[in-house]
Design a protein around this motif. Sequence first.
Motif, PDB file in Angstrom:
ATOM      1  N   ALA A 223       0.733  -1.186  -0.131  1.00 20.33           N
ATOM      2  CA  ALA A 223      -0.134  -0.009  -0.003  1.00 20.33           C
ATOM      3  C   ALA A 223       0.812   1.303   0.058  1.00 20.33           C
ATOM      4  CB  ALA A 223      -1.049   0.015   1.377  1.00 20.33           C
ATOM      5  N   SER A 224       1.940   1.218   0.620  1.00 22.68           N
ATOM      6  CA  SER A 224       2.931   2.457   0.797  1.00 22.68           C
ATOM      7  C   SER A 224       3.607   2.477  -0.411  1.00 22.68           C
ATOM      8  CB  SER A 224       3.748   2.147   2.105  1.00 22.68           C
ATOM      9  OG  SER A 224       3.118   2.130   3.276  1.00 22.68           O
ATOM     10  N   CYS A 225       3.871   1.382  -1.113  1.00 21.52           N
ATOM     11  CA  CYS A 225       4.737   1.489  -2.218  1.00 21.52           C
ATOM     12  C   CYS A 225       4.032   2.078  -3.504  1.00 21.52           C
ATOM     13  CB  CYS A 225       5.341   0.021  -2.670  1.00 21.52           C
ATOM     14  SG  CYS A 225       6.408  -0.691  -1.854  1.00 21.52           S
ATOM     15  N   PHE A 226       2.543   1.596  -3.481  1.00 23.16           N
ATOM     16  CA  PHE A 226       1.733   2.172  -4.473  1.00 23.16           C
ATOM     17  C   PHE A 226       1.305   3.739  -4.294  1.00 23.16           C
ATOM     18  CE2 PHE A 226      -0.288  -2.170  -6.199  1.00 23.16           C
ATOM     19  CZ  PHE A 226       0.818  -2.470  -6.701  1.00 23.16           C
ATOM     20  N   ASP A 227       1.361   4.114  -2.935  1.00 20.37           N
ATOM     21  CA  ASP A 227       1.222   5.551  -2.714  1.00 20.37           C
ATOM     22  C   ASP A 227       2.083   6.437  -3.095  1.00 20.37           C
ATOM     23  OD1 ASP A 227      -1.253   5.206  -1.376  1.00 20.37           O
ATOM     24  OD2 ASP A 227      -0.587   5.269   0.506  1.00 20.37           O
ATOM     25  N   ARG A 228       3.508   5.713  -3.321  1.00 21.72           N
ATOM     26  CA  ARG A 228       4.843   6.362  -3.626  1.00 21.72           C
ATOM     27  C   ARG A 228       4.740   6.374  -5.270  1.00 21.72           C
ATOM     28  NH1 ARG A 228       7.196  10.513  -4.436  1.00 21.72           N
ATOM     29  NH2 ARG A 228       9.393  10.211  -5.203  1.00 21.72           N
ATOM     30  N   TYR A 244       9.795   0.898 -11.263  1.00 19.62           N
ATOM     31  CA  TYR A 244       9.721  -0.573 -10.938  1.00 19.62           C
ATOM     32  C   TYR A 244       9.408  -0.936  -9.620  1.00 19.62           C
ATOM     33  CZ  TYR A 244      11.717  -5.414 -10.404  1.00 19.62           C
ATOM     34  OH  TYR A 244      11.912  -6.654 -10.145  1.00 19.62           O
ATOM     35  N   ALA A 245       8.070  -1.498  -9.367  1.00 20.41           N
ATOM     36  CA  ALA A 245       7.652  -1.784  -8.155  1.00 20.41           C
ATOM     37  C   ALA A 245       7.765  -3.086  -7.912  1.00 20.41           C
ATOM     38  CB  ALA A 245       6.428  -1.312  -8.053  1.00 20.41           C
ATOM     39  N   HIS A 246       8.009  -3.641  -6.946  1.00 19.93           N
ATOM     40  CA  HIS A 246       8.433  -5.317  -6.497  1.00 19.93           C
ATOM     41  C   HIS A 246       7.802  -5.549  -5.241  1.00 19.93           C
ATOM     42  CE1 HIS A 246      10.779  -9.028  -7.244  1.00 19.93           C
ATOM     43  NE2 HIS A 246       9.732  -9.151  -6.461  1.00 19.93           N
ATOM     44  N   LEU A 247       6.581  -6.263  -5.131  1.00 20.99           N
ATOM     45  CA  LEU A 247       6.025  -6.185  -3.871  1.00 20.99           C
ATOM     46  C   LEU A 247       5.909  -7.892  -3.493  1.00 20.99           C
ATOM     47  CD1 LEU A 247       5.003  -3.336  -3.704  1.00 20.99           C
ATOM     48  CD2 LEU A 247       4.405  -4.348  -6.106  1.00 20.99           C
ATOM     49  N   MET A 248       5.793  -8.004  -2.086  1.00 23.75           N
ATOM     50  CA  MET A 248       5.954  -9.178  -1.512  1.00 23.75           C
ATOM     51  C   MET A 248       4.614  -9.888  -0.887  1.00 23.75           C
ATOM     52  SD  MET A 248       9.219  -9.854  -2.103  1.00 23.75           S
ATOM     53  CE  MET A 248       9.310 -11.456  -1.068  1.00 23.75           C
ATOM     54  N   GLU A 249       3.556  -9.335  -1.096  1.00 28.34           N
ATOM     55  CA  GLU A 249       2.506  -9.836  -0.433  1.00 28.34           C
ATOM     56  C   GLU A 249       1.984 -11.263  -0.822  1.00 28.34           C
ATOM     57  OE1 GLU A 249       2.774  -5.858   0.934  1.00 28.34           O
ATOM     58  OE2 GLU A 249       3.035  -6.939  -1.179  1.00 28.34           O
TER      59      GLU A 249
END
Length: 537
Positions: A223-228, A244-249
């Motif tokens: 959520a914080s990454c997507f806000d950025r 480049y966004a890499h998420l671990m959920e």
Amino acid sequence: LVTHPAHLRSASREACFGEGPLGILAHVGRPTMPPKQPDILFIVLDAARAENFSVYGYDRPTTPNLERLAGGLALYDQCISTATWTLPSTAGLFTGTYASTHRLVVDGDRLDDSYDSLPELLTREGYRTAKVMGDVPYVSDFSGMERGFAENFEPPPPTWRRALSALRPSRSAPAEGADDGPADLGRIDHDLDLEAEAQLHQRASLRSQLSFWMTGLHDDGAASCFDRVREIFQESDERPRFVYAHLMETHGEYRPPHRYRKRFVPPELRGKNFAAINQRPNPHAVGLVDMSEEDFSILHGLYDGCIAYMDELLGSLLDDLAKTPRWDETMVVITADHGDCVGRHGVLGHQFVCYDELLRIPWIVKWPKSVGITGPQSELIQNADLVPTLCGLLGIERPERCETIDHLNESREFAYAELLKPFGVTAVKQGLHERAPHLDRAVLAVRSGTHKRIVYTNDQPDELFDLRSDPREERNLIDDPAVASDEHVQALERAVEGWRPRFEAAASDIAQRIRSGEEAEISSDVEAKLRALGYLD
């Protein structure tokens, strides 16, 4: 006139100007260039396999937002990762090469300076480059794949986790039977003892339940990454953007927010203690943990909940970005670095095998409006095709060492995936290779649009699958003479033999390094992250 990949697939052989060594047919023609350099957003959902996305036909509604937006998206149904885990897959994505070429498969190794990495290429083209990362260490100074990124964002951990870390500067696995002291409420960080690791989910204590419950109150930073990401795309900047966004959920352990925690778990199992179910791959691999069909059914439900949560965030993000001025000519790619087994073929996690639950990944693209490709796309592509495809789209020369294709203008007959490191250095120190010797081998998978050949470096029989009738790869046809005589299968066999020397040379080199105990220096912070994700075991 936009040159659509479907046109390329139907082009006659006379329209080609040659067949490359990788089973690639190259075609004349290039799509219409965007009027200016497009903004590019690349989103990786770690360990998210394509078959669990309802936008690809999965029977659980895990991706309703992607389905809602599908009219403006291109859905590539046969995108194959070049590797089964993050480090080699991401290195291939950034360089347009395969693991047997870049050899970035041992923790602590760094990408050689001779490779032009994607963010470096785009920086030279005037792009503003940023990486927005969850709790994953691979695209960092640790691996050398941070080269070219001018900006870096990592979300801070939750307040309670920071307080817990301050109270517990030294963390280790509890002794067997111990159940006192502060609860470990973050990702599991254990020592290297497999027996202790196996005990972590075998206690149905209030402590373990509290730990698991607390993780439903927050995510791993998405959520914080997507806000950025929103901020970057809303900021005034004349430069084109590459984010480049890499998420671990979606990476194990599967711990979706509470509103998704039971949604896809069968009703009769929702009263079970989810915290008592093992989610650690290595104790399961060596037989220290017994898991039931009910356990795997719950894990599948949790995994689907993680995907559904990310779909919720993606829908909101794409809705917001659609309001930005440059949206029409923005390119968005939603994908994964690899999939996950979730118990299939006897494997928990993403290691040891090269079946499609690990290799077939989502590749969902919102192309610039000037390219104009939408809807289902059936051509065979690989994630490492990104670099040459972007080079073709931007009209720039592809890197000299790039060995994949511009899939807008070239077709591939075969996709290649390599598992070169069955066990890491610390796993060998543990003796994991001795406890599970049948898994101590490298694996090569060569896939066409209809069949797959799998090759092992030990005495395990090779495999051949007809993916049309057997998509779960359960019936090995390697000894079926009628299948072996098929012209298409014979072409696949020639592709395997053509690739085999480089694969075997790389596998031998990596095995020698691992057995000798060779490893590069890793910072304590990176080591903790890798161990928490299960990569050092």
